[in-house]
Design a protein around this motif. Structure first.
Motif, PDB file in Angstrom:
ATOM      1  N   GLY A   8       0.795  -1.219   0.000  1.00  0.00           N
ATOM      2  CA  GLY A   8       0.000   0.000   0.000  1.00  0.00           C
ATOM      3  C   GLY A   8       0.826   1.265   0.000  1.00  0.00           C
ATOM      4  N   TYR A   9       1.968   1.286   0.700  1.00  0.00           N
ATOM      5  CA  TYR A   9       2.718   2.536   0.764  1.00  0.00           C
ATOM      6  C   TYR A   9       3.946   2.567  -0.149  1.00  0.00           C
ATOM      7  N   ILE A  10       4.296   1.429  -0.763  1.00  0.00           N
ATOM      8  CA  ILE A  10       5.450   1.396  -1.668  1.00  0.00           C
ATOM      9  C   ILE A  10       5.032   1.439  -3.135  1.00  0.00           C
ATOM     10  N   GLU A  11       3.892   0.834  -3.442  1.00  0.00           N
ATOM     11  CA  GLU A  11       3.456   0.714  -4.831  1.00  0.00           C
ATOM     12  C   GLU A  11       3.359   2.081  -5.501  1.00  0.00           C
ATOM     13  N   ASN A  12       3.983   2.147  -6.693  1.00  0.00           N
ATOM     14  CA  ASN A  12       3.946   3.356  -7.529  1.00  0.00           C
ATOM     15  C   ASN A  12       4.613   4.565  -6.859  1.00  0.00           C
ATOM     16  N   LYS A  13       5.567   4.304  -5.957  1.00  0.00           N
ATOM     17  CA  LYS A  13       6.321   5.384  -5.291  1.00  0.00           C
ATOM     18  C   LYS A  13       7.795   5.315  -5.705  1.00  0.00           C
ATOM     19  N   THR A  14       8.467   6.462  -5.640  1.00  0.00           N
ATOM     20  CA  THR A  14       9.916   6.496  -5.860  1.00  0.00           C
ATOM     21  C   THR A  14      10.600   6.193  -4.527  1.00  0.00           C
ATOM     22  N   VAL A  15      11.380   5.114  -4.493  1.00  0.00           N
ATOM     23  CA  VAL A  15      11.974   4.615  -3.250  1.00  0.00           C
ATOM     24  C   VAL A  15      13.496   4.710  -3.341  1.00  0.00           C
ATOM     25  N   LEU A  16      14.106   5.310  -2.322  1.00  0.00           N
ATOM     26  CA  LEU A  16      15.565   5.426  -2.239  1.00  0.00           C
ATOM     27  C   LEU A  16      16.081   4.513  -1.137  1.00  0.00           C
ATOM     28  N   VAL A  17      17.105   3.702  -1.454  1.00  0.00           N
ATOM     29  CA  VAL A  17      17.761   2.858  -0.452  1.00  0.00           C
ATOM     30  C   VAL A  17      19.231   3.264  -0.407  1.00  0.00           C
ATOM     31  N   THR A  18      19.640   3.909   0.696  1.00  0.00           N
ATOM     32  CA  THR A  18      21.065   4.216   0.862  1.00  0.00           C
ATOM     33  C   THR A  18      21.765   2.970   1.402  1.00  0.00           C
ATOM     34  N   GLY A  19      23.018   2.787   1.015  1.00  0.00           N
ATOM     35  CA  GLY A  19      23.702   1.547   1.384  1.00  0.00           C
ATOM     36  C   GLY A  19      23.061   0.358   0.686  1.00  0.00           C
ATOM     37  N   ARG A  66      10.000  15.102  14.917  1.00  0.00           N
ATOM     38  CA  ARG A  66       9.077  15.837  15.789  1.00  0.00           C
ATOM     39  C   ARG A  66       8.639  17.155  15.160  1.00  0.00           C
ATOM     40  N   HIS A  67       9.498  17.737  14.344  1.00  0.00           N
ATOM     41  CA  HIS A  67       9.198  19.050  13.758  1.00  0.00           C
ATOM     42  C   HIS A  67       8.794  18.973  12.284  1.00  0.00           C
ATOM     43  N   SER A  68       8.989  17.812  11.669  1.00  0.00           N
ATOM     44  CA  SER A  68       8.683  17.704  10.242  1.00  0.00           C
ATOM     45  C   SER A  68       7.176  17.753  10.004  1.00  0.00           C
ATOM     46  N   LYS A  69       6.766  18.511   9.012  1.00  0.00           N
ATOM     47  CA  LYS A  69       5.337  18.676   8.728  1.00  0.00           C
ATOM     48  C   LYS A  69       4.809  17.647   7.734  1.00  0.00           C
ATOM     49  N   LYS A  70       5.702  17.120   6.885  1.00  0.00           N
ATOM     50  CA  LYS A  70       5.230  16.222   5.827  1.00  0.00           C
ATOM     51  C   LYS A  70       5.861  14.830   5.863  1.00  0.00           C
ATOM     52  N   THR A  71       6.961  14.672   6.583  1.00  0.00           N
ATOM     53  CA  THR A  71       7.695  13.394   6.555  1.00  0.00           C
ATOM     54  C   THR A  71       7.561  12.657   7.881  1.00  0.00           C
ATOM     55  N   LYS A  72       7.285  11.363   7.805  1.00  0.00           N
ATOM     56  CA  LYS A  72       7.221  10.502   8.991  1.00  0.00           C
ATOM     57  C   LYS A  72       8.597   9.847   9.165  1.00  0.00           C
ATOM     58  N   PHE A  73       9.247  10.125  10.297  1.00  0.00           N
ATOM     59  CA  PHE A  73      10.576   9.589  10.578  1.00  0.00           C
ATOM     60  C   PHE A  73      10.481   8.484  11.629  1.00  0.00           C
ATOM     61  N   VAL A  74      11.072   7.328  11.335  1.00  0.00           N
ATOM     62  CA  VAL A  74      11.103   6.231  12.305  1.00  0.00           C
ATOM     63  C   VAL A  74      12.467   5.536  12.238  1.00  0.00           C
ATOM     64  N   LEU A  80      10.825  -6.615   8.679  1.00  0.00           N
ATOM     65  CA  LEU A  80      10.548  -5.704   9.787  1.00  0.00           C
ATOM     66  C   LEU A  80      10.697  -4.253   9.362  1.00  0.00           C
ATOM     67  N   VAL A  81      11.775  -3.960   8.645  1.00  0.00           N
ATOM     68  CA  VAL A  81      12.011  -2.594   8.183  1.00  0.00           C
ATOM     69  C   VAL A  81      10.872  -2.123   7.283  1.00  0.00           C
ATOM     70  N   LEU A  82      10.446  -2.989   6.365  1.00  0.00           N
ATOM     71  CA  LEU A  82       9.368  -2.634   5.438  1.00  0.00           C
ATOM     72  C   LEU A  82       8.056  -2.385   6.181  1.00  0.00           C
ATOM     73  N   GLN A  83       7.754  -3.268   7.146  1.00  0.00           N
ATOM     74  CA  GLN A  83       6.491  -3.081   7.872  1.00  0.00           C
ATOM     75  C   GLN A  83       6.557  -1.859   8.788  1.00  0.00           C
ATOM     76  N   ALA A  84       7.730  -1.571   9.305  1.00  0.00           N
ATOM     77  CA  ALA A  84       7.874  -0.373  10.138  1.00  0.00           C
ATOM     78  C   ALA A  84       7.481   0.866   9.347  1.00  0.00           C
ATOM     79  N   GLY A  85       7.856   0.882   8.066  1.00  0.00           N
ATOM     80  CA  GLY A  85       7.464   2.006   7.220  1.00  0.00           C
ATOM     81  C   GLY A  85       5.957   2.135   7.111  1.00  0.00           C
ATOM     82  N   ALA A  86       5.256   0.991   7.112  1.00  0.00           N
ATOM     83  CA  ALA A  86       3.786   1.016   7.031  1.00  0.00           C
ATOM     84  C   ALA A  86       3.168   1.522   8.330  1.00  0.00           C
ATOM     85  N   TYR A  87       3.822   1.223   9.479  1.00  0.00           N
ATOM     86  CA  TYR A  87       3.297   1.638  10.777  1.00  0.00           C
ATOM     87  C   TYR A  87       3.712   3.066  11.153  1.00  0.00           C
TER      88      TYR A  87
END
Length: 636
Positions: A283-294, A439-447, A495-502
Motif C-alpha cells: 500500500g505505501y510502496i506501490e507506484n512510489k519512488t523509493v531510495l535505499v542508501t547503502g 518531531r518538527h517535520s510537517k510532511k515526513t514521517k521519521f522512524v 521488519l524494516v518494510l512493515q515499520a514504514g507502514a506503521y
C-alpha cells in the motif's frame, strides 16, 4: 536440438498413453469373457454378447479418458488414482444395471457385477504394475551395499511418501532402515515395512544400532521451537541431517527426496519466522519512488529485492561501494525487466550531493541503511564512525524533510542501547536525530528500526565460522559466555518494510527476537552441521573480548517502555525526551572535532549518549600491549 527433444518427449508421451489404452482393451475383453464364463457361459458366443462387449469397451474407454486415467505417471500412482478407478468402476457398473433394467433378458445383472469387479481389479493392476514390480524386487532382494542407510524422523504422511519413493525408485541411493516418532501410539508399528523403533530422544542410540549414515527430518508441520529441539538431538549422532521445508513450501508439489535440504543455522533459532502484512507494505510502496542508501550492502540489497516485488514507480540504489551496488543492480535487471531502476554511486557524508539527489529524483520513501557497522574496526577509526553514521544520517534526514519525502526509515541496532562501543553510540545519536527531525517535520514521517545480529550478513559470525571450518579450524569465539540476538536477513528486511507502514513519526520499532543465542553454541552447531565434532575435528578457541564488545546486547534502555503493534513480534519503544538545543550545539562541535581528528571527539559523543562509556584503550594495539604486559608480570 531442443525442438527434436520436445518431439521425442511428445512421441514418448503418446506411446505410453497408447500402451495404456491397449492394456485397457485387453483388460475389458478379459473381464467380459470372465464374467460370461462365471455366470452365463452358454451365451458367450451370441450377438447379444458381442453388442454388450462393444458397448462396454466404448463406455469404459470414454469414462477412463474423462477421469484422466491416461494422463497419469505410472511411477507416481497413489491413492488418488485408485479412487478414480473405483469411481470409474461405479459409473460403468451403474450403466450396466440401468441397461439391464431397460433391456431385459439381454444380459444378467450378475454378469454385469462380476464384469465390473474384474474390470476394476485389472485396471488397477495395469496402473500399479510398475510400482508392484519395483516393490516386489525391493522386498525379495537384499539392498545394495552402496545405498546410504537413512533414519527417518517423523512417521506421518510426509515420511511415508518419502519412504515409498526411496523403496520404489531405482535411481535413489537411499535405504530407509528405521523411523523415529514422538507419538507413543505409533511405536513398534511399520510404514512400508520400515519399523518405528523409538522417539527422537534416542536418536544417537538407534543411529548406532542401525548403522545410520544420514538422517531425514520429515515433519513439515513442526514449529521452529520443536524443530530446533529435534535438530539438536539429531546432532548428537554426528550424522549429516537433511530436512523437508515447511508446509507452505510443499503446498505446490509432492513430497520428494529432491525437496530435502541441509539443515541451516536458522533452523536452530527456536522461533517462528517474523511474518508481515504484505498488503500494508504494498500500500505505501506501490507506484512510489523509493531510495535505499547503502543499497549494495547485505541489508540494503535485500531491501531492494523485496521492494522490487512491490511495484515501486522507481527504485534508487545509492552506495559508495560500486561493486556491491553493481551486483544488486544486475540481479534486479535480470529478475525484473519492467522495474524502473537507477543506481547512484555517492557518499551520504556529502551534504551537497545528497541535496542534489533529492532535488533531482524526489524520493517519496527513504530507507537509510548506509553505515559503518563493524564494532572492532570503528574502535580503531572512531572519527570515521561519527562522520559516516552520525553526519551521513543527518544529511539524508535533513534532505528527506526539506524535499517532503513521505517516510524516512532509519536502520538501527540493539548495540545502540547502553553502548560500550563507538559504533553503538553513533547509532544511538542517529536515533536521536531521527526523533528530533521527525518531531518538527510537517510532511515526513521519521522512524527507526532496531534489531540484533543478522545471520549471513557481511561481517556476521556465520560466514566467518564457515570459512574457518573450511580451512580446518580453529573457530574463534571472543568469549565462551557471549550471547546475541539473531534474525535472518529476510526477517530484518520484512521488519524494516512493515515499520514504514506503521510509521507515524518519531517511533523506534523493536523486534521481539525471542531468546538470545550463545555464540559458542552457535559455533558448535555449525561444526556439527558440517558433519564434524567440535573440539575433536575442529577446535573452538576463545580469544577474549575485543575493545568495545559486550557479553550481551540489550534491546531497550531502562527508561523505554514497550507498546505493541498489530504485528505481535514488532514493538514500539517509548520515545525518550531529548534536549534539542544541546543536541544541535553538541552536533556542531562534534562535526568539527571529528573532521579535525581530535581526541576530544569521544567526550562529545558521551555528552550526547550518557550511557556510553569511553574505553581508555583507544586502539587494539594498546589492548594487545596491556595483555602482553600482564603475561610478563605473571611469568615474573
Amino acid at each position: 536440438m531442443k525442438e527434436q527433444t520436445k518431439k521425442q518427449k511428445k512421441f514418448s508421451k503418446h506411446l505410453s498413453r497408447g500402451a495404456l489404452v491397449l492394456a485397457d482393451l485387453l483388460s475389458i475383453s478379459a473381464a467380459i469373457v470372465f464374467a460370461y464364463l462365471s455366470t452365463q457361459w452358454y451365451k458367450i458366443i451370441s450377438v447379444s454378447a458381442l453388442i454388450w462387449a462393444i458397448g462396454n469397451i466404448i463406455c469404459a474407454i470414454a469414462v477412463y479418458a474423462s477421469l484422466g486415467l491416461y494422463s497419469i505417471v505410472l511411477k507416481a500412482v497413489g491413492v488418488m488414482e485408485i479412487m478414480k478407478i473405483l469411481f470409474a468402476a461405479f459409473i460403468i457398473g451403474l450403466s450396466n444395471v440401468v441397461f439391464t433394467l431397460f433391456v431385459r433378458d439381454f444380459v444378467g445383472i450378475g454378469t454385469g457385477l462380476v464384469y465390473t469387479l474384474a474390470l476394476a481389479s485389472l485396471t488397477a493392476l495395469t496402473r500399479y504394475i510398475q510400482r508392484l514390480r519395483v516393490g516386489i524386487r525391493h522386498y525379495i532382494s537384499e539392498q545394495p551395499a552402496n545405498k546410504i542407510r537413512v533414519m527417518i524422523i517423523g512417521g506421518g504422511s510426509a515420511g511415508s511418501s518419502l519412504i515409498q519413493e526411496m523403496q520404489t525408485s531405482e535411481k535413489i541411493a537411499y535405504n530407509p532402515v528405521c523411523i523415529l516418532d514422538d507419538d507413543p501410539a505409533k511405536l513398534r508399528s511399520y510404514i512400508s515395512d520400515v519399523k518405528i523403533v523409538g522417539t527422537t530422544k534416542d536418536v544417537k542410540k538407534y543411529a548406532e544400532e542401525y548403522g545410520v549414515q544420514e538422517i531425514f527430518i520429515t515433519i513439515p508441520s513442526a514449529d521452529k521451537k520443536r524443530l530446533s529441539v529435534i535438530v539438536k538431538r539429531c546432532q548428537e549422532s554426528n550424522c549429516p541431517i537433511k530436512i523437508l521445508p515447511g508446509m507452505y513450501q510443499l503446498a505446490s508439489g509432492q513430497v520428494t527426496v529432491e525437496k530435502l535440504r541441509p539443515v541451516e543455522v536458522q533452523d536452530l533459532l527456536g522461533r517462528e519466522q517474523v511474518s508481515v502484512n504484505l498488503d500494508e507494505i504494498m500500500g505505501y510502496i506501490e507506484n512510489k519512488t523509493v531510495l535505499v542508501t547503502g543499497g549494495g550492502g547485505s541489508i540494503g540489497s535485500e531491501l531492494c529485492r523485496q521492494i522490487a516485488t512491490h511495484n515501486p514507480k522507481t527504485l534508487i540504489i545509492l552506495d559508495v561501494y560500486e561493486n556491491g551496488a553493481y551486483d544488486i543492480e544486475q540481479e534486479l535487471k535480470r529478475k525484473y525487466r519492467d522495474l524502473q531502476l537507477l543506481t547512484l554511486i555517492a557518499s551520504v557524508r556529502e551534504e551537497d550531493k545528497m541535496r542534489d539527489v533529492f532535488k533531482k529524483y524526489r524520493p517519496q520513501i527513504v530507507f537509510h541503511a548506509a553505515a559503518h557497522k563493524h564494532v572492532p574496526l570503528m574502535e580503531t577509526s572512531p572519527n570515521e564512525a561519527v562522520k559516516n553514521n552520525v553526519f551521513g544520517t543527518l544529511n539524508v534526514a535533513k534532505c528527506a524533510d526539506e524535499f517532503a519525502a513521505e517516510t524516512f526509515v532509519q536502520i538501527s541496532t540493539d548495540k545502540a542501547v547502553n553502548p560500550t562501543n563507538i559504533m553503538g553510540a553513533t547509532k544511538r545519536i542517529c536515533e536521536m536525530i531521527v526523533q528530533t527531525i521527525g518531531r518538527h517535520s510537517k510532511k515526513t514521517k521519521f522512524v527507526a528500526v532496531r534489531f540484533g545480529n543478522v545471520l549471513g550478513s557481511n561481517g556476521s559470525v556465520i560466514p566467518l565460522f564457515r570459512k574457518q571450518i573450511a580451512e580446518g579450524g580453529p573457530v574463534t569465539v571472543t568469549h565462551k559466555d557471549i550471547i546475541r540476538y539473531f534474525m535472518t536477513i529476510p526477517e530484518a528486511v520484512s521488519l524494516v518494510l512493515q515499520a514504514g507502514a506503521y510509521a507515524k513519526g518519531g517511533q523506534i520499532f523493536v523486534l521481539d527476537m525471542g531468546e538470545p543465542v550463545r555464540i559458542y553454541d552457535l559455533a558448535c552447531n555449525l561444526i556439527k552441521l558440517s558433519g564434524l565434532e567440535p573440539n575433536v575435528d575442529i577446535d573452538i578457541v576463545c580469544t577474549g573480548l575485543r575493545p568495545g564488545e559486550k557479553l550481551y546486547e540489550e534491546r531497550l534502555m531502562e527508561e523505554e517502555g514497550l507498546q505493541k503493534t498489530p504485528n505481535g513480534l514488532i514493538n514500539i519503544a517509548k520515545p525518550i525526551a531529548i534536549d534539542e538545543v544541546m543536541l544541535k550545539t553538541t552536533l556542531d562541535k562534534l562535526y568539527k572535532e571529528a573532521y579535525d581528528e581530535s581526541e576530544d571527539m569521544k567526550r562529545l559523543v558521551q555528552q550526547l549518549v550518557p550511557t556510553y562509556t569511553i574505553d581508555k584503550r583507544d586502539s587494539i594495539a594498546e589492548a594487545l600491549a596491556d595483555k602482553k604486559n600482564k603475561q610478563k608480570q605473571k611469568r615474573a
